[in-house]
Write a protein that holds these residues in place. Structure first.
Motif, mmCIF file in Angstrom:
data_model
loop_
_atom_site.group_PDB
_atom_site.id
_atom_site.type_symbol
_atom_site.label_atom_id
_atom_site.label_comp_id
_atom_site.label_asym_id
_atom_site.label_seq_id
_atom_site.Cartn_x
_atom_site.Cartn_y
_atom_site.Cartn_z
ATOM 1 N N LYS A 126 9.221 -34.275 -7.175
ATOM 2 C CA LYS A 126 8.101 -34.660 -6.316
ATOM 3 C C LYS A 126 6.944 -33.680 -6.462
ATOM 4 N N GLU A 127 7.251 -32.409 -6.769
ATOM 5 C CA GLU A 127 6.183 -31.433 -6.989
ATOM 6 C C GLU A 127 5.394 -31.771 -8.253
ATOM 7 N N GLN A 128 6.107 -32.149 -9.299
ATOM 8 C CA GLN A 128 5.435 -32.531 -10.540
ATOM 9 C C GLN A 128 4.628 -33.813 -10.351
ATOM 10 N N LEU A 129 5.158 -34.747 -9.578
ATOM 11 C CA LEU A 129 4.442 -35.986 -9.310
ATOM 12 C C LEU A 129 3.182 -35.708 -8.496
ATOM 13 N N TYR A 130 3.292 -34.802 -7.550
ATOM 14 C CA TYR A 130 2.141 -34.396 -6.739
ATOM 15 C C TYR A 130 1.038 -33.842 -7.638
ATOM 16 N N PRO A 184 2.470 -43.285 -2.735
ATOM 17 C CA PRO A 184 2.594 -42.331 -3.841
ATOM 18 C C PRO A 184 3.946 -41.634 -3.932
ATOM 19 N N PHE A 185 4.714 -41.608 -2.828
ATOM 20 C CA PHE A 185 6.036 -40.979 -2.836
ATOM 21 C C PHE A 185 7.043 -41.920 -2.179
ATOM 22 N N LYS A 199 14.515 -37.008 -8.154
ATOM 23 C CA LYS A 199 13.494 -37.171 -9.182
ATOM 24 C C LYS A 199 13.054 -38.627 -9.305
ATOM 25 N N TYR A 200 11.892 -38.784 -9.955
ATOM 26 C CA TYR A 200 11.334 -40.100 -10.216
ATOM 27 C C TYR A 200 11.450 -40.382 -11.708
ATOM 28 N N TYR A 201 11.995 -41.556 -12.055
ATOM 29 C CA TYR A 201 12.270 -41.887 -13.454
ATOM 30 C C TYR A 201 11.474 -43.110 -13.895
ATOM 31 N N GLY A 202 10.919 -43.039 -15.131
ATOM 32 C CA GLY A 202 10.233 -44.175 -15.721
ATOM 33 C C GLY A 202 8.877 -44.477 -15.130
ATOM 34 N N LEU A 203 8.286 -43.512 -14.442
ATOM 35 C CA LEU A 203 7.027 -43.724 -13.737
ATOM 36 C C LEU A 203 5.875 -43.076 -14.492
ATOM 37 N N PHE A 204 4.949 -43.875 -14.962
ATOM 38 C CA PHE A 204 3.729 -43.465 -15.673
ATOM 39 C C PHE A 204 3.962 -43.046 -17.123
ATOM 40 N N ASP A 205 5.158 -42.547 -17.417
ATOM 41 C CA ASP A 205 5.540 -42.203 -18.790
ATOM 42 C C ASP A 205 7.057 -42.019 -18.802
ATOM 43 N N LYS A 206 7.592 -41.539 -19.910
ATOM 44 C CA LYS A 206 9.051 -41.427 -20.050
ATOM 45 C C LYS A 206 9.632 -40.170 -19.399
ATOM 46 N N ASN A 207 8.801 -39.279 -18.909
ATOM 47 C CA ASN A 207 9.276 -37.994 -18.393
ATOM 48 C C ASN A 207 9.693 -38.090 -16.923
ATOM 49 N N PRO A 208 10.946 -37.703 -16.592
ATOM 50 C CA PRO A 208 11.340 -37.629 -15.179
ATOM 51 C C PRO A 208 10.457 -36.618 -14.454
ATOM 52 N N ALA A 229 1.586 -36.535 3.371
ATOM 53 C CA ALA A 229 0.567 -35.901 4.208
ATOM 54 C C ALA A 229 -0.192 -34.833 3.439
ATOM 55 N N ALA A 230 0.515 -34.031 2.664
ATOM 56 C CA ALA A 230 -0.140 -32.975 1.893
ATOM 57 C C ALA A 230 -1.108 -33.559 0.875
ATOM 58 N N LEU A 231 -0.670 -34.626 0.181
ATOM 59 C CA LEU A 231 -1.542 -35.260 -0.807
ATOM 60 C C LEU A 231 -2.763 -35.876 -0.130
#
Length: 433
Positions: free
Chosen positions: A271-275, A293-294, A259-268, A303-305
């Motif tokens: 990668k699917e959610q980030l996409y 981006p990842f 998971k990604y933490y502290g990115l854009f807001d407080k919500n972890p 590549a998908a993005l």
């Protein structure tokens, strides 16, 4: 003796605007031409970048580079005397032949500084501008520039490793007829933004023009983007300027749970959610470029993005100006642009070879001066006919671009959004978005 041959090389440690010291190489040719180039470490450094040599210890918090300067003075310089500075490929070949795995032995910072200084000395010895030395008579396109807006990594708890102020956000000026018009628009928006941030929380631009936004000012980066868009519209540039963002996502990536933490807001975020988050903000705001981006080894999701989002997706930590990583990215369709840090790969020749490989497979190249390239990044950008560049609209880099534009006269070309990758950006060029 040929006047373009190297007469002397010397090096020393210097202060830089990146915080850490750099190593500067100075090359002098037989006809008196001089080339100076500095190489320093970045704020956020990908794990796949070429390794620099540092002094260690407590001085400069371990990031001193006197050892790299000593390597140049004692081991590289004596053996480069008499080499033709006007023949970059041969000069780099000779330098890399001085030791097995020379970049590891001498340090990538040492070889990069010497290589770039040779390039500049070669141009000076021939009496031609650096951009002409790099690109010949074809060097005529000026890139879409940007201007720094937002930095800061502590807004929502900070990253997993050391984000170094990322994500950074800039505004790109693509809807103008000339570089000088784009440059002024960037100055206008940045000035308005600085005034707005000073009123909001006392924020002031740092040495690279970014304004670091601390915790507690915004609840999420969406609020920042609303303010950025409002500033563009207040200045009268709606539809002519868009957002660029260097996420440096790997520094927010927890490799244990993915998971990604502290990115854009407080919500972890997975990668699917980030996409999905990226896809939504690209629809909601005028994003034209997103960098890294990842995480730096996630070629498949990148590549998908790239395929779906329709904007310029840049690989920095993903590629590290490394021909092998670029080739793998090409095979996957990951990103559509390589971030070029001329000092990141170790020699000018290798950087130019990577550029030609990227162009061959339809990738763009976006120069950045974060390894100490300074205002010379403008010459590199014009020399390779880059369609876009990190920031560089104002300040010393912008001044050099304006000088080049004036030198080129009617031959100067500025194609704006047409020089950006992605179908959404091409729609912008056609006036359909």
């Amino acid at each position: 003796m040929n006047g373009t041959t190297i007469k002397s090389i010397r090096a020393h440690q210097v202060y830089t605007n990146r915080g850490n010291p750099g190593v500067e190489a100075i090359v002098t040719t037989e006809n008196g031409a001089v080339g100076r180039a500095m190489c320093t470490s970045g704020i956020s450094v990908g794990t796949h970048e070429i390794k620099f040599q540092f002094d260690g210890g407590t001085k400069f918090r371990g990031k001193g580079v006197q050892c790299a300067a000593d390597r140049i003075n004692n081991e590289i310089a004596p053996k480069m005397i008499g080499v033709d500075a006007a023949n970059q490929l041969e000069a780099d070949r000779v330098m890399l032949s001085l030791a097995p795995n020379a970049k590891a032995v001498f340090g990538g910072n040492a070889t990069a500084a010497v290589s770039a200084a040779i390039l500049k000395a070669g141009a000076a010895s021939l009496g031609i501008p650096l951009y002409r030395h790099v690109g010949g008579s074809n060097a005529m396109y000026l890139p879409v520039p940007g201007v720094a807006m937002v930095a800061g990594d502590e807004r929502y708890g900070g990253g997993i490793t050391t984000p170094g102020g990322k994500p950074t956000m800039s505004v790109m000026a693509f809807g103008f007829n000339t570089f000088s018009e784009a440059s002024y628009a960037c100055w206008d928006v940045h000035t308005r933004w600085a005034e707005k941030m000073k009123k909001k929380f006392g924020g002031l631009p740092n040495i690279r023009d970014f304004i670091s936004v601390p915790t507690g000012i915004y609840n999420s980066d969406r609020e920042i983007w609303e303010d950025m868009l409002a500033t563009i519209r207040e200045a009268g540039y709606d539809g002519k300027m868009g957002f660029q963002m260097d996420v440096a996502t790997d520094t927010y990536h927890n490799k244990e749970d993915g998971k990604y933490y502290g990115l854009f807001d407080k919500n972890p975020k997975t990668k699917e959610q980030l996409y999905d988050f990226y896809m939504q903000i690209i629809k909601d705001y005028p994003f034209v470029i997103i960098e890294d981006p990842f995480n730096e080894d996630d070629y498949d999701t990148t590549a998908a993005l790239t395929k779906e989002c329709g904007i310029q997706i840049v690989g920095d930590d993903l590629f590290t100006t490394n021909p092998e990583r670029v080739a793998y990215g090409v095979s996957k369709g990951a990103a559509n642009t390589v971030l070029l840090k001329v000092n990141q790969v170790g020699t000018i020749s290798e950087a130019l070879q990577m550029i030609q490989y990227a162009y061959k497979f339809g990738y763009a190249v976006m120069p950045s001066d974060s390894r100490g390239e300074g205002e010379s990044i403008a010459d590199y950008a014009v020399g390779i006919n880059a369609g876009s560049i990190r920031e560089s609209a104002i300040g010393p880099r912008g001044n050099r671009f304006l000088e080049i534009e004036e030198e080129l006269g009617s031959n100067a070309k500025f194609i704006g959004a047409r020089g950006l990758k992605g179908f959404r950006n091409q729609m912008r060029a056609d006036g359909k978005l």
